[in-house]
Design a protein around this motif. Sequence first.
Motif, short mmCIF file in Angstrom:
data_model
loop_
_atom_site.label_atom_id
_atom_site.label_comp_id
_atom_site.label_asym_id
_atom_site.label_seq_id
_atom_site.Cartn_x
_atom_site.Cartn_y
_atom_site.Cartn_z
N VAL A 77 1.26 -1.19 -0.23
CA VAL A 77 0.15 0.03 -0.09
C VAL A 77 1.03 1.10 0.06
CG1 VAL A 77 -1.88 1.20 1.70
CG2 VAL A 77 -1.89 -1.43 0.90
N ASP A 78 0.57 2.05 -0.86
CA ASP A 78 1.50 3.71 -1.29
C ASP A 78 0.48 4.64 -1.11
OD1 ASP A 78 3.98 2.30 -0.97
OD2 ASP A 78 3.77 2.16 -3.39
N SER A 79 -1.19 4.36 -1.06
CA SER A 79 -2.15 4.98 -1.04
C SER A 79 -2.60 5.40 0.33
CB SER A 79 -2.68 5.47 -2.46
OG SER A 79 -3.67 4.43 -2.00
N GLY A 80 -2.62 4.22 1.47
CA GLY A 80 -3.49 3.97 2.61
C GLY A 80 -4.59 3.20 2.75
N GLN A 81 -4.60 2.97 1.04
CA GLN A 81 -5.79 2.47 1.15
C GLN A 81 -5.77 1.56 0.26
OE1 GLN A 81 -8.22 5.86 -1.45
NE2 GLN A 81 -6.58 5.92 -2.48
N ILE A 82 -7.17 0.77 -0.01
CA ILE A 82 -6.96 -0.62 -0.37
C ILE A 82 -7.91 -0.94 -1.18
CG2 ILE A 82 -7.56 -3.28 -0.45
CD1 ILE A 82 -4.58 -3.21 0.15
N LEU A 83 -8.46 -1.67 -2.71
CA LEU A 83 -9.42 -1.40 -3.71
C LEU A 83 -9.77 -2.54 -3.93
CD1 LEU A 83 -11.56 -0.19 -4.96
CD2 LEU A 83 -10.53 0.33 -6.99
N LEU A 84 -10.81 -3.37 -3.48
CA LEU A 84 -10.89 -5.11 -3.90
C LEU A 84 -11.97 -4.68 -5.28
CD1 LEU A 84 -12.38 -6.24 -0.50
CD2 LEU A 84 -10.10 -6.16 -1.74
N ILE A 85 -11.52 -5.73 -6.51
CA ILE A 85 -11.73 -4.63 -7.62
C ILE A 85 -11.38 -5.75 -8.39
CG2 ILE A 85 -9.65 -3.52 -8.49
CD1 ILE A 85 -11.27 -1.60 -10.01
N ASP A 86 -12.40 -6.11 -9.52
CA ASP A 86 -12.46 -7.49 -10.68
C ASP A 86 -11.23 -6.89 -11.69
OD1 ASP A 86 -11.96 -7.90 -13.50
OD2 ASP A 86 -14.03 -9.32 -12.66
N PRO A 87 -10.05 -7.51 -11.84
CA PRO A 87 -8.34 -6.99 -12.25
C PRO A 87 -8.62 -6.15 -13.91
CG PRO A 87 -7.99 -9.08 -11.74
CD PRO A 87 -10.15 -9.04 -11.39
N CYS A 88 -9.83 -6.29 -14.38
CA CYS A 88 -10.39 -5.87 -15.82
C CYS A 88 -11.21 -4.59 -15.70
CB CYS A 88 -11.15 -7.48 -16.90
SG CYS A 88 -13.44 -6.80 -15.86
N TYR A 89 -10.91 -4.29 -15.18
CA TYR A 89 -11.21 -2.96 -14.19
C TYR A 89 -10.24 -1.92 -13.92
CZ TYR A 89 -15.68 -4.62 -14.02
OH TYR A 89 -17.40 -4.60 -14.56
N VAL A 90 -8.87 -2.06 -14.08
CA VAL A 90 -7.74 -1.32 -13.63
C VAL A 90 -7.52 -0.24 -14.17
CG1 VAL A 90 -5.02 -1.17 -13.42
CG2 VAL A 90 -7.23 -3.72 -12.94
N TYR A 91 -7.06 1.31 -13.38
CA TYR A 91 -7.13 1.94 -14.70
C TYR A 91 -5.89 3.28 -13.69
CZ TYR A 91 -9.49 2.94 -9.86
OH TYR A 91 -9.88 2.70 -8.63
N LYS A 92 -6.34 3.93 -14.39
CA LYS A 92 -5.07 4.88 -14.45
C LYS A 92 -5.46 6.78 -13.98
CE LYS A 92 -1.29 2.75 -15.56
NZ LYS A 92 0.39 2.70 -16.89
N ASP A 93 -5.89 7.24 -13.80
CA ASP A 93 -5.95 8.50 -13.05
C ASP A 93 -4.95 8.63 -11.74
OD1 ASP A 93 -8.08 8.32 -11.09
OD2 ASP A 93 -9.13 7.94 -12.54
#
Length: 88
Positions: free
Chosen positions: A12-28
């Motif tokens: 963790v580098d942002s102090g948070q965890i997201l549980l997500i389907d890998p096909c939704y990985v994104y960048k912003d």
Amino acid sequence: MPKGELIGHCGVDSGQILLIDPCYVYKDEYGSGGDYDECCQITLSDQRAGQTALGVVTSTAYGDGVYPVYAQKDANGRIKQVTITFVI
């Protein structure tokens, strides 16, 4: 200690965890109004966790770090529960 098999660790580098389907990985970026920004708005709220359009996000107990992940399996070896431990 949680019951189950240690299956890995989440960095963790942002102090948070997201549980997500890998096909939704994104960048912003934070402040861009995108998906990452939405996650930050949720984890910085009083609830510190919640649902996004893509998954479930939560803050961690101590911010950045590496957190162990455990899996509980049924009699057929299928994963029935995953636990991320933020505080031991």
